[in-house]
Scaffold this motif. Structure first.
Motif, PDB file in Angstrom:
ATOM      1  N   VAL A 160       0.863  65.459  18.981  1.00 61.96           N
ATOM      2  CA  VAL A 160       0.325  66.640  18.304  1.00 61.96           C
ATOM      3  C   VAL A 160       1.043  67.914  18.746  1.00 61.96           C
ATOM      4  O   VAL A 160       1.364  68.785  17.931  1.00 61.96           O
ATOM      5  N   TYR A 161       1.338  68.043  20.036  1.00 61.50           N
ATOM      6  CA  TYR A 161       1.857  69.309  20.553  1.00 61.50           C
ATOM      7  C   TYR A 161       3.365  69.332  20.740  1.00 61.50           C
ATOM      8  O   TYR A 161       3.952  70.416  20.868  1.00 61.50           O
ATOM      9  N   ALA A 162       4.021  68.168  20.769  1.00 59.62           N
ATOM     10  CA  ALA A 162       5.468  68.152  20.996  1.00 59.62           C
ATOM     11  C   ALA A 162       6.265  67.697  19.780  1.00 59.62           C
ATOM     12  O   ALA A 162       7.332  68.235  19.508  1.00 59.62           O
ATOM     13  N   LEU A 163       5.760  66.700  19.061  1.00 65.33           N
ATOM     14  CA  LEU A 163       6.535  66.134  17.953  1.00 65.33           C
ATOM     15  C   LEU A 163       6.225  66.785  16.613  1.00 65.33           C
ATOM     16  O   LEU A 163       7.129  67.201  15.882  1.00 65.33           O
ATOM     17  N   LEU A 164       4.931  66.904  16.304  1.00 61.89           N
ATOM     18  CA  LEU A 164       4.556  67.410  14.981  1.00 61.89           C
ATOM     19  C   LEU A 164       4.990  68.850  14.714  1.00 61.89           C
ATOM     20  O   LEU A 164       5.375  69.152  13.570  1.00 61.89           O
ATOM     21  N   PRO A 165       4.937  69.765  15.677  1.00 68.78           N
ATOM     22  CA  PRO A 165       5.395  71.127  15.369  1.00 68.78           C
ATOM     23  C   PRO A 165       6.840  71.178  14.872  1.00 68.78           C
ATOM     24  O   PRO A 165       7.166  71.980  13.991  1.00 68.78           O
ATOM     25  N   ASP A 166       7.728  70.330  15.429  1.00 68.69           N
ATOM     26  CA  ASP A 166       9.113  70.318  14.960  1.00 68.69           C
ATOM     27  C   ASP A 166       9.240  69.690  13.576  1.00 68.69           C
ATOM     28  O   ASP A 166      10.117  70.059  12.792  1.00 68.69           O
TER      29      ASP A 166
END
Length: 281
Positions: free
Chosen positions: A202-208
Motif C-alpha cells: 500500500v505505501y511503497a508499491l501502489l503510489p508509484d
C-alpha cells in the motif's frame, strides 16, 4: 594520382563488402527461397480458407450499396423530436459504463496483487487467479449482459453487471502486468523495516503505480462507453435499446440522430479521457 585510404577506412569498406556478400548469398540460398515460397503458399491457403468461412461475396456488396445509399437518403433530415429521450438513454449508457468500470477497477486491484508473481501472498493461487482472469476476459460484456438479463430482468442493471465482470478480468490482467514489470526495490526497503506485506504494497508499491493504474481505468471507462451503446440490443437498456428499435422499424432519420448523438458523446469522452491520461502519466 591515386589517393591512399587510411587502414581503418579500408577495413570498414572490406567489412561492408563482406556483409553485403553474406546478405546476397543468403538471398540466393535455395533453402531460404524454398522456405519463403512455402510461407507464401501457406498464407494464400490460410486467407483463402478465411475468405470461404467468412462467406465474402463482392457481388452482394455491389448489389447492396445502392440500397445503403437509398437508406442514407431517407435518413435526412434527422429526427430530433425525441432528443430528450435519446439524451436520457445516453445518460443510462454512460452510467452503466461508469458504475461497471468503477466496480471492476475496485475488484481488479486485489485480484491483480494475487495474480502478480513477484508480490502475491499466496503463490499457489497465482495460476488459478490468472485462469479466472482469462475466463472473465474471454467472455464479452455483451454475452455477460445477455446472461444477466435472464437473471435480473431487462434494464441497465444487467448492463452494469455485464460490463463489470468483463472489465474486471481485463483490467486486473493489465494491473498484474504493470505490477510484475515494476521494480520491487521500494517494496523490499519497506519490508526491511519490519512492515508487513500488505503495508509495504500500500505505501511503497501502489503510489508509484497509481498513475498508470488510473490511466488504465480511464481507458476502460472510455472503451465501455462505446461498448455499452449496443448492450440495449439484448435488453440491457441505454441508447442501444433505441438504436435497436429504430433499426427494427426502419426509421432511418431516427437512427441517424441516435448514431450522431453516440458519435458526439464518444468523441467528447475520448478527448476528456486523453486529457486526463496525459495529466496522470
Amino acid at each position: 594520382m591515386s589517393v591512399s585510404r587510411p587502414p581503418s577506412a579500408r577495413v570498414s569498406v572490406t567489412a561492408v563488402q563482406a556483409a553485403l556478400a553474406r546478405q546476397l548469398g543468403g538471398r540466393a540460398s535455395p533453402g531460404r527461397r524454398l522456405r519463403r515460397a512455402a510461407l507464401v503458399v501457406v498464407l494464400i491457403v490460410l486467407y483463402g480458407l478465411c475468405w470461404q468461412l467468412a462467406q465474402v461475396d463482392l457481388v452482394k456488396l455491389a448489389d447492396g450499396l445502392p440500397k445503403l445509399g437509398h437508406w442514407l437518403a431517407q435518413a435526412w433530415p434527422p429526427d430530433v423530436a425525441e432528443l430528450p429521450l435519446f439524451a436520457q438513454r445516453m445518460g443510462e449508457t454512460m452510467a452503466m459504463a461508469a458504475l461497471g468500470t468503477t466496480a471492476a477497477a475496485l475488484l481488479a486491484l486485489p485480484m491483480a496483487v494475487l495474480a502478480s508473481r513477484n508480490i502475491t501472498p499466496f503463490p499457489k493461487l497465482y495460476y488459478p487467479a490468472r485462469w479466472l482472469l482469462n475466463a472473465l476476459r474471454g467472455i464479452d460484456s455483451f454475452v455477460f449482459a445477455l446472461l444477466f438479463v435472464a437473471a435480473v430482468g431487462l434494464g441497465p442493471f444487467a448492463g452494469v453487471l455485464g460490463i463489470a465482470l468483463h472489465t474486471w478480468g481485463s483490467a486486473a490482467k493489465l494491473f498484474a502486468d504493470h505490477i510484475e514489470n515494476a521494480g520491487t526495490g521500494p517494496l523490499e526497503a519497506v519490508r526491511t523495516t519490519g512492515a508487513g506485506r500488505g503495508t509495504a504494497i500500500v505505501y511503497a508499491l501502489l503510489p508509484d503505480l497509481l498513475p498508470v493504474l488510473l490511466s488504465t481505468t480511464l481507458f476502460w471507462w472510455e472503451f465501455n462507453v462505446r461498448a455499452s451503446t449496443v448492450l440495449g440490443v439484448v435488453g440491457a437498456g441505454g441508447i442501444g435499446l433505441e438504436l435497436k428499435n429504430s433499426m427494427d422499424l426502419l426509421d432511418f432519420s431516427r437512427l441517424f440522430t441516435i448514431i450522431a448523438l453516440i458519435l458526439v458523446v464518444v468523441t467528447l469522452l475520448d478527448q476528456l479521457s486523453g486529457w486526463l491520461r496525459k495529466r496522470l502519466v
